[in-house]
Design a protein around this motif. Structure first.
Motif, PDB file in Angstrom:
ATOM      1  N   UNK A  67      16.202  -7.706 -11.491  1.00 14.51           N
ATOM      2  CA  UNK A  67      16.885  -7.876 -10.198  1.00 14.51           C
ATOM      3  C   UNK A  67      17.271  -9.315  -9.878  1.00 14.51           C
ATOM      4  N   UNK A  68      16.524 -10.304 -10.390  1.00 22.16           N
ATOM      5  CA  UNK A  68      16.818 -11.708 -10.094  1.00 22.16           C
ATOM      6  C   UNK A  68      17.550 -12.408 -11.239  1.00 22.16           C
TER       7      UNK A  68
ATOM      8  N   UNK B  78       0.839  -1.194   0.000  1.00 22.73           N
ATOM      9  CA  UNK B  78       0.000   0.000   0.000  1.00 22.73           C
ATOM     10  C   UNK B  78       0.872   1.241   0.000  1.00 22.73           C
ATOM     11  N   UNK B  79       2.004   1.174   0.726  1.00 19.70           N
ATOM     12  CA  UNK B  79       2.909   2.317   0.809  1.00 19.70           C
ATOM     13  C   UNK B  79       3.487   2.666  -0.551  1.00 19.70           C
ATOM     14  N   UNK B  80       4.019   1.661  -1.254  1.00 21.28           N
ATOM     15  CA  UNK B  80       4.674   1.960  -2.520  1.00 21.28           C
ATOM     16  C   UNK B  80       3.707   1.859  -3.695  1.00 21.28           C
ATOM     17  N   UNK B  81       2.518   1.298  -3.462  1.00 18.24           N
ATOM     18  CA  UNK B  81       1.514   1.143  -4.499  1.00 18.24           C
ATOM     19  C   UNK B  81       2.053   0.388  -5.711  1.00 18.24           C
ATOM     20  N   UNK B  82       2.789  -0.669  -5.449  1.00 12.70           N
ATOM     21  CA  UNK B  82       3.339  -1.457  -6.542  1.00 12.70           C
ATOM     22  C   UNK B  82       3.444  -2.912  -6.112  1.00 12.70           C
ATOM     23  N   UNK B  83       3.566  -3.778  -7.094  1.00 12.22           N
ATOM     24  CA  UNK B  83       3.804  -5.183  -6.810  1.00 12.22           C
ATOM     25  C   UNK B  83       5.295  -5.424  -6.847  1.00 12.22           C
TER      26      UNK B  83
ATOM     27  N   UNK C 147      20.128  -7.691  -5.020  1.00 17.91           N
ATOM     28  CA  UNK C 147      19.098  -7.061  -4.195  1.00 17.91           C
ATOM     29  C   UNK C 147      17.731  -7.433  -4.762  1.00 17.91           C
ATOM     30  N   UNK C 148      16.747  -7.449  -3.896  1.00 15.89           N
ATOM     31  CA  UNK C 148      15.415  -7.909  -4.281  1.00 15.89           C
ATOM     32  C   UNK C 148      14.665  -6.880  -5.122  1.00 15.89           C
ATOM     33  N   UNK C 149      13.617  -7.360  -5.752  1.00 15.73           N
ATOM     34  CA  UNK C 149      12.722  -6.492  -6.505  1.00 15.73           C
ATOM     35  C   UNK C 149      12.124  -5.439  -5.574  1.00 15.73           C
TER      36      UNK C 149
END
Length: 168
Positions: A131-132, A32-37, A64-66
């Motif tokens: 990122x992966x 909800x904070x970043x409004x992204x998946x 580093x993670x997505x």
């Protein structure tokens, strides 16, 4: 044609396509904070400081993670160690500079760096776009394989990200 391009772009954005042999199972987390998946892949281990590890044979690949790259924004510079360097669990091994901030990268495991992703020098944005996959940072020969067991699995990491974002 336009629908095929849209579907392809969407699949790539969600990392649904096989990328450098990376598993394709995804646990999307909505923030909800970043409004992204952000995607969390099966077959990886994760640290609470948002680095991932994929252990294959005697080598572990780290990046580093997505979730992390999404919070950083566009990555413009990466500082990484030299091959042959030692890394310690929880210790910084480099830095990522984005348009928003500069952040240390912490090693989720201890060991010797056996390879560095030199592509990131010329194309640091690979961390954002893959990122992966192509955005991996270092490959390490672990000195304490048991450290891998202490890391988070995909489901636990997805839950950790949701809870962390809820607190922001």
């Amino acid at each position: 044609m336009a629908m095929r391009l849209w579907a392809s772009s969407t699949a790539n954005a969600l990392n649904l396509c096989r990328n450098n042999g990376a598993p394709t199972t995804i646990f999307p987390t909505f923030s909800i904070y970043s409004r992204r998946f952000s995607s969390v892949l099966d077959g990886f281990k994760y640290s609470s400081s948002h680095e991932w590890v994929r252990h294959e044979g005697s080598v572990a690949t780290i990046g580093i993670t997505d979730h992390a790259q999404g919070h950083l924004g566009e990555v413009v510079f990466v500082e990484l160690p030299e091959s042959g360097s030692a890394v310690s669990k929880g210790g910084s091994f480099g830095a990522v500079e984005s348009v928003k901030a500069t952040s240390d990268i912490n090693s989720p495991i201890s060991g010797e760096v056996v390879e560095v992703n030199t592509k990131l020098t010329q194309a640091p944005g690979l961390i954002n776009s893959s990122p992966y996959g192509d955005g991996w940072m270092i490959k390490v020969r672990p000195s304490s394989p048991a450290e891998m067991e202490a890391l988070l699995g995909p489901g636990d990491y997805a839950k950790f990200c949701e809870e962390e974002d809820d607190h922001h």
